[in-house]
Design a protein around this motif. Structure first.
Motif, short mmCIF file in Angstrom:
data_model
loop_
_atom_site.label_atom_id
_atom_site.label_comp_id
_atom_site.label_asym_id
_atom_site.label_seq_id
_atom_site.Cartn_x
_atom_site.Cartn_y
_atom_site.Cartn_z
N ARG A 109 0.91 -1.52 -0.06
CA ARG A 109 -0.09 -0.03 0.04
C ARG A 109 1.01 1.25 -0.10
N VAL A 110 0.34 2.36 -0.01
CA VAL A 110 0.79 3.83 -0.30
C VAL A 110 0.29 4.75 0.82
N ASN A 111 1.25 5.72 1.06
CA ASN A 111 0.71 6.66 1.67
C ASN A 111 1.15 8.03 0.77
N ILE A 112 0.17 8.76 0.67
CA ILE A 112 0.14 9.95 -0.25
C ILE A 112 0.31 11.15 0.30
N SER A 113 1.18 12.07 0.16
CA SER A 113 1.34 13.22 0.96
C SER A 113 0.53 14.37 0.16
N LEU A 114 -0.57 14.92 0.46
CA LEU A 114 -1.10 15.91 -0.11
C LEU A 114 -1.76 16.86 0.77
N ASP A 115 -1.50 18.24 0.52
CA ASP A 115 -1.75 19.22 1.61
C ASP A 115 -2.76 20.13 0.99
N SER A 116 -3.07 20.10 -0.29
CA SER A 116 -4.53 20.86 -0.69
C SER A 116 -5.08 20.26 -1.81
N LEU A 117 -6.53 20.33 -1.84
CA LEU A 117 -7.03 20.11 -2.98
C LEU A 117 -7.63 21.05 -4.07
N LEU B 122 -3.56 -1.07 -4.11
CA LEU B 122 -2.85 -0.64 -3.09
C LEU B 122 -3.70 0.07 -1.89
N THR B 123 -4.58 -0.45 -1.34
CA THR B 123 -5.24 -0.18 -0.38
C THR B 123 -5.18 -0.72 1.10
N PRO B 124 -5.61 0.09 1.98
CA PRO B 124 -6.41 1.38 1.93
C PRO B 124 -5.34 2.46 1.54
N VAL B 125 -5.50 3.48 0.72
CA VAL B 125 -4.96 4.84 0.38
C VAL B 125 -4.83 5.48 1.46
N LYS B 126 -3.82 5.64 1.91
CA LYS B 126 -3.54 6.97 3.12
C LYS B 126 -3.14 8.06 2.54
N ILE B 127 -3.72 9.20 2.68
CA ILE B 127 -3.29 10.40 2.43
C ILE B 127 -3.13 11.29 3.66
N ASN B 128 -1.73 11.87 3.80
CA ASN B 128 -0.91 12.76 4.63
C ASN B 128 -1.29 14.04 4.53
N MET B 129 -2.06 14.69 5.20
CA MET B 129 -2.09 16.25 5.07
C MET B 129 -1.38 17.04 6.28
N VAL B 130 -0.45 17.79 6.40
CA VAL B 130 0.04 18.56 7.28
C VAL B 130 -0.83 19.84 7.30
#
Length: 328
Positions: free
Chosen positions: A117-125, A154-162
Motif C-alpha cells: 500500500r501507499v501513503n500519499i502526501s497531499l496538503d491541498s485539494l 494498494l489499499t487502503p490509500v492513506k493521505i497525509n495532510m500537514v
C-alpha cells in the motif's frame, strides 16, 4: 527470528528507509530555507546496500518496512528495489510514502513487485494552493496517482495532510469528506518546527484538538478501537463512512511510549528516532561487508524515551537536516 528491544522494553519491528533525499516537489515545510530548485542525488545508498541493510534488520527483528524519501519514486530502480525487499525473509509488510505525482505509471508495477500500500502526501485539494505549497507542483498529477493506487489494489490509500493555519486549514473539512465513500484514510498531521522556521512554524502551527473540531463540524466522529489499528495516529470515522480519519500529534501529544520504529537515511545513517541527532553510519560496515546486526542492537539501545518536540521547544525538531533529508 530475533527480537529487537530498547531499554524501555519497546519491541522495535518497523524500519523506515529513506531511499533518496531528492524530490520533484519543493514543499516549504519539508525543505526549509531552500529555493524551488530540484535537488541532485547525493551519496545515496545503492540498491544492493539497501537490500543488505534491510536483510540485516529483518534478522534483528524488523518485520515492517516503509520506503520514503525525499520522493522515493524518483529512483529509477525503485520497482526493482521493492521487488528485492519484498523477497526478504521476515519482512511481512512493505509500504511506501510518496507525493503521488509519479504514481500513475508506477502503481501497477510496484504492486506486482510486492508493494502492499501507499501513503500519499497531499496538503491541498485546490490547484492554486497546491502549487503554492509545493512550489510549482500540479495537483492533477497527485489525484491521478491516487486513482492509480486504487486501481492497483494498494489499499487502503492513506493521505497525509500537514495542516497549517491560514495556509490550508480551511480545507480540513473537504479532506475529511474524502473518507465518506472511498477506502481512504486521511491522516491530519501537526506542522512540526523545522530548521530555521521557528517564526513561520509559530504562525502556522495548529494543534490537533482544533483540527478535530473542524472535522466534527462535518459529522460527529466515532473513535476506532486502538486494537484494530497500529501506528501513531489516533483514529476516528464518520458514521457509516468507508474510510478513516487519523490525527498524528508529534507536537501536542507525543506517541513515543508506543514507538516501534528505527530509521535509515538515504546516505546510510541509522537513527533511533526521527528527532534525534544520534545516528550510526552504516556505510563503512556495508563497504566492508561486515555484520550489521550489532549496529541495529546499538541503535535500539540508544533509542530515547521521548522526543523533545513541543509548542515550547526552540529550534529545529530534526536537527541540522530538513525533513526531505531524513525521510520524515
Amino acid at each position: 527470528m530475533a527480537t529487537l528491544l530498547d531499554p524501555l522494553g519497546r519491541k522495535l519491528e518497523y524500519l523506515r528507509v529513506s531511499v533518496v533525499d531528492s524530490c520533484n516537489l519543493r514543499c516549504f515545510y519539508c525543505s526549509p530555507g531552500e529555493s524551488c530548485k530540484p535537488r541532485s542525488l547525493r551519496g545515496q545508498l545503492s540498491r544492493e546496500h539497501i537490500v543488505r541493510a534491510v536483510t540485516a534488520a529483518a534478522k534483528a527483528g524488523i518485520k515492517k518496512v516503509r520506503l520514503t524519501g525525499g520522493e522515493p519514486l524518483v529512483r529509477r530502480d525503485i520497482v526493482g528495489l521493492v521487488h528485492d525487499i519484498a523477497q526478504i525473509e521476515g519482512i511481512e509488510d512493505l509500504s511506501l510514502t510518496t507525493n503521488g505525482t509519479l504514481l500513475k505509471d508506477l502503481a501497477e508495477p510496484l504492486a506486482a513487485a510486492g508493494l502492499k500500500r501507499v501513503n500519499i502526501s497531499l496538503d491541498s485539494l485546490d490547484g492554486h494552493n497546491f502549487e503554492q505549497i509545493t512550489c510549482g507542483g500540479q495537483l492533477q498529477a497527485t489525484l491521478d496517482g491516487i486513482d492509480a493506487a486504487f486501481d492497483a489494489g494498494l489499499t487502503p490509500v492513506k493521505i497525509n495532510m500537514v495542516v497549517m493555519k491560514d495556509l490550508n486549514h480551511h480545507e480540513v473539512e473537504n479532506f475529511a469528506k474524502l473518507t465518506l465513500d472511498r477506502d481512504i484514510h486521511v491522516r491530519f498531521i501537526e506542522y512540526m518546527p523545522m530548521l530555521g522556521q521557528d517564526d513561520v512554524w509559530r504562525r502556522h502551527y495548529l494543534p490537533s484538538s482544533e483540527i478535530m473540531e473542524l472535522c466534527n463540524g462535518v459529522l460527529p466522529m466515532e473513535a476506532v478501537p486502538e486494537e484494530d489499528l497500529n501506528g501513531p495516529a489516533r483514529n476516528f470515522r464518520f458514521p457509516d463512512a468507508v474510510g478513516l480519519l487519523g490525527f498524528i500529534t508529534p507536537v501536542s501529544q507525543h506517541f513515543c511510549a508506543n514507538c516501534n520504529r528505527l530509521r535509515l537515511t538515504s546516505d546510510g545513517k541509522l537513527k533511533p528516532c526521527l528527532f534525534s541527532a544520534n545516528e550510526i553510519d552504516l556505510q563503512p560496515a556495508l563497504a566492508a561487508n561486515a555484520d550489521l546486526g550489532p549496529y541495529y542492537q546499538s541503535a535500539a539501545q540508544n533509542k530515547p524515551a521521548n522526543s523533545d518536540v513541543s509548542p515550547a521547544s526552540q529550534g529545529s525538531a530534526c536537527g541540522p537536516q530538513g525533513m526531505v533529508e531524513i525521510g520524515g
